[in-house]
Design a protein around this motif. Sequence first.
Motif, short mmCIF file in Angstrom:
data_model
loop_
_atom_site.label_atom_id
_atom_site.label_comp_id
_atom_site.label_asym_id
_atom_site.label_seq_id
_atom_site.Cartn_x
_atom_site.Cartn_y
_atom_site.Cartn_z
N ASN A 138 0.81 -1.22 0.00
CA ASN A 138 0.00 0.00 0.00
C ASN A 138 0.84 1.27 0.00
OD1 ASN A 138 -2.50 -1.40 0.08
ND2 ASN A 138 -2.11 -1.85 2.23
N ASP A 139 2.16 1.14 -0.14
CA ASP A 139 3.09 2.25 -0.23
C ASP A 139 2.91 3.27 0.90
OD1 ASP A 139 5.22 3.70 -1.31
OD2 ASP A 139 3.84 5.02 -2.39
N PHE A 140 2.99 2.77 2.15
CA PHE A 140 3.04 3.73 3.25
C PHE A 140 4.00 3.24 4.32
CE2 PHE A 140 -0.49 1.10 4.92
CZ PHE A 140 -0.12 0.93 6.24
N TRP A 141 4.55 4.20 5.05
CA TRP A 141 5.41 3.93 6.20
C TRP A 141 4.77 4.63 7.38
CZ3 TRP A 141 11.25 5.03 5.10
CH2 TRP A 141 11.62 4.52 3.86
N THR A 142 4.77 3.96 8.51
CA THR A 142 4.34 4.60 9.75
C THR A 142 5.10 3.95 10.90
OG1 THR A 142 2.45 5.37 11.04
CG2 THR A 142 2.35 3.10 10.20
N TYR A 151 1.77 11.29 3.49
CA TYR A 151 2.90 11.38 4.41
C TYR A 151 3.45 10.00 4.76
CZ TYR A 151 1.22 16.12 5.35
OH TYR A 151 0.82 17.42 5.22
N VAL A 152 4.69 9.98 5.19
CA VAL A 152 5.29 8.82 5.83
C VAL A 152 5.83 9.27 7.18
CG1 VAL A 152 5.91 7.71 3.65
CG2 VAL A 152 7.59 9.16 4.78
N ILE A 153 5.86 8.36 8.14
CA ILE A 153 6.48 8.64 9.44
C ILE A 153 7.58 7.61 9.64
CG2 ILE A 153 6.21 8.80 11.92
CD1 ILE A 153 3.37 9.61 11.58
N THR A 154 8.78 8.09 9.95
CA THR A 154 9.95 7.23 10.12
C THR A 154 10.70 7.63 11.40
OG1 THR A 154 11.38 8.71 8.84
CG2 THR A 154 10.20 7.00 7.61
N ASP A 155 11.85 7.03 11.60
CA ASP A 155 12.80 7.40 12.65
C ASP A 155 12.21 7.36 14.06
OD1 ASP A 155 14.57 7.79 10.57
OD2 ASP A 155 14.22 9.93 10.47
N PRO A 156 11.68 6.21 14.48
CA PRO A 156 11.08 6.15 15.81
C PRO A 156 12.12 6.22 16.93
CG PRO A 156 11.20 3.96 14.87
CD PRO A 156 11.64 4.92 13.79
N SER A 157 11.76 6.92 17.98
CA SER A 157 12.58 6.97 19.18
C SER A 157 11.63 7.03 20.38
CB SER A 157 13.48 8.20 19.16
OG SER A 157 14.28 8.23 20.31
N VAL A 158 11.86 6.17 21.36
CA VAL A 158 10.98 6.12 22.54
C VAL A 158 11.85 6.30 23.78
CG1 VAL A 158 11.04 3.60 22.71
CG2 VAL A 158 9.12 4.83 23.65
N SER A 159 11.31 7.02 24.76
CA SER A 159 12.04 7.24 26.01
C SER A 159 11.05 7.18 27.17
CB SER A 159 12.79 8.57 25.99
OG SER A 159 11.89 9.63 25.92
N ILE A 160 11.61 7.09 28.37
CA ILE A 160 10.77 7.00 29.56
C ILE A 160 10.51 8.37 30.15
CG2 ILE A 160 11.63 4.69 30.07
CD1 ILE A 160 13.31 5.95 32.34
N VAL A 161 9.44 8.46 30.93
CA VAL A 161 9.19 9.61 31.78
C VAL A 161 9.80 9.23 33.12
CG1 VAL A 161 7.44 11.08 32.83
CG2 VAL A 161 7.07 10.16 30.54
#
Length: 152
Positions: free
Chosen positions: A49-53, A87-97
């Motif tokens: 489907n040609d999408f990035w998320t 749109y595409v969404i890339t480059d995930p980064s997750v951190s803690i509170v």
Amino acid sequence: MLGVILSFFFATRINKDQPSVCDKSYLEGDLALNGNYLTAAVLNRNWNNDFWTISIFVSSNRGNTWDKVKDLMGTFDDGWNMDTSLYVITDPSVSIVGDNPNGFYLIGLAKRKSIDSLRMIVFCRNLTNPSISSYWKCYNMHKYNPTKRDKP
């Protein structure tokens, strides 16, 4: 008797760009451990489907089993529409509170498909329970240096 309670917060990073592994592969991900939750944000590339998320997965048993919680698409909490045809969404980064054993932050990079230099930061937070999709609140920050920089 005086009791002392110690809390330890631990976060680790896995962030790999491996486009050369095979013809159509791309691996990016990040994970963080906070309290009893291990939260992962991974690039979800749908070639058909040609999408990035970015997809969010959560484990409450240190990674033995995982539940897919959310894909970052559709209407965000600020009203911005993550339309996968635009749109595409890339480059995930997750951190803690750090002061919240259930809290996580996530950022990614939204790019307009037709205008590569149009890039925006996507920010999500969950301060209650990362395994519940509706508790993830996501926003488009709408501002980012458009000089084709990677990894916000």
